[in-house]
Design an enzyme around this catalytic site. Sequence first.
Site, PDB file in Angstrom:
ATOM      1  N   ARG A  42      -1.372 -13.682 -14.205  1.00  0.00           N
ATOM      2  CA  ARG A  42      -1.800 -12.162 -14.496  1.00  0.00           C
ATOM      3  C   ARG A  42      -2.664 -12.231 -15.699  1.00  0.00           C
ATOM      4  NH1 ARG A  42       0.373  -7.444 -16.505  1.00  0.00           N
ATOM      5  NH2 ARG A  42      -0.115  -5.638 -15.088  1.00  0.00           N
ATOM      6  N   SER A 111       2.054  -5.277  -3.569  1.00  0.00           N
ATOM      7  CA  SER A 111       2.668  -4.040  -4.169  1.00  0.00           C
ATOM      8  C   SER A 111       2.688  -2.823  -3.211  1.00  0.00           C
ATOM      9  CB  SER A 111       2.409  -3.789  -5.658  1.00  0.00           C
ATOM     10  OG  SER A 111       1.944  -4.823  -6.463  1.00  0.00           O
ATOM     11  N   LYS A 140       3.345  -2.024 -17.403  1.00  0.00           N
ATOM     12  CA  LYS A 140       2.405  -1.339 -16.533  1.00  0.00           C
ATOM     13  C   LYS A 140       2.529   0.280 -17.085  1.00  0.00           C
ATOM     14  CE  LYS A 140       0.248  -1.976 -12.293  1.00  0.00           C
ATOM     15  NZ  LYS A 140       0.510  -2.158 -10.861  1.00  0.00           N
TER      16      LYS A 140
END
Length: 213
Positions: A42, A111, A140
Amino acid sequence: MSCDRKDLILYAVTDRSWLNGQTLLQQVEDAIKGGATFIQLREKELGSEAFLEEAKVIQQLCRKYEVPFVINDNVDIAEAIGADGVHVGQRDMEAGDVRRRLGPDKIIGVSARTVEQALLAQAHGADYLGVGAVFPTGSKADAKELEHSTLKEICDAVDIPVIAIGGISRDNVTELKGTGICGVAVISAIFAQKDVEAAARDLRIQVEDMLAE
């Protein structure tokens, strides 16, 4: 590459925020040695060329250890290096479009936060779902906490594997017992720790205990 439930027990998502003088490659290898069963690369800030080169190196490492390796969001890079697959969010490319790009043998993770999103992702060819945030998380900024009852409803509604994500640590992972998940995805619980290998090993034991009960 197929996506087996046992590959999803301890899903490690990289984050270069806590390198502490190490390279990301070193940290990923330590995580795998400790028991991480799946790696997601990521990168939100890295330029495309640097991202591509990093992806190639970490892919080689994951192949050496025979651990599945996927790219977060970036379908172009996943396609360019022949990664095992890609993980996309609700705002990214839709699973069916990803499948058309990457082909039938790649792993596609999606997701989801609702039963509707989960069922749609499954219908469009997702191999597994990442559901959360199941606990408060700093990784996040816009992640709202998801009720564990909703997590269980999603697990009950779909046939594909579900992993929980968001704020999971060795101290709270047992709270996910009985939801129907097959594993957990973590970032800081491994990569923010001083000893990445030890953190992964400890968490792997906790997760397996939780899943076995």
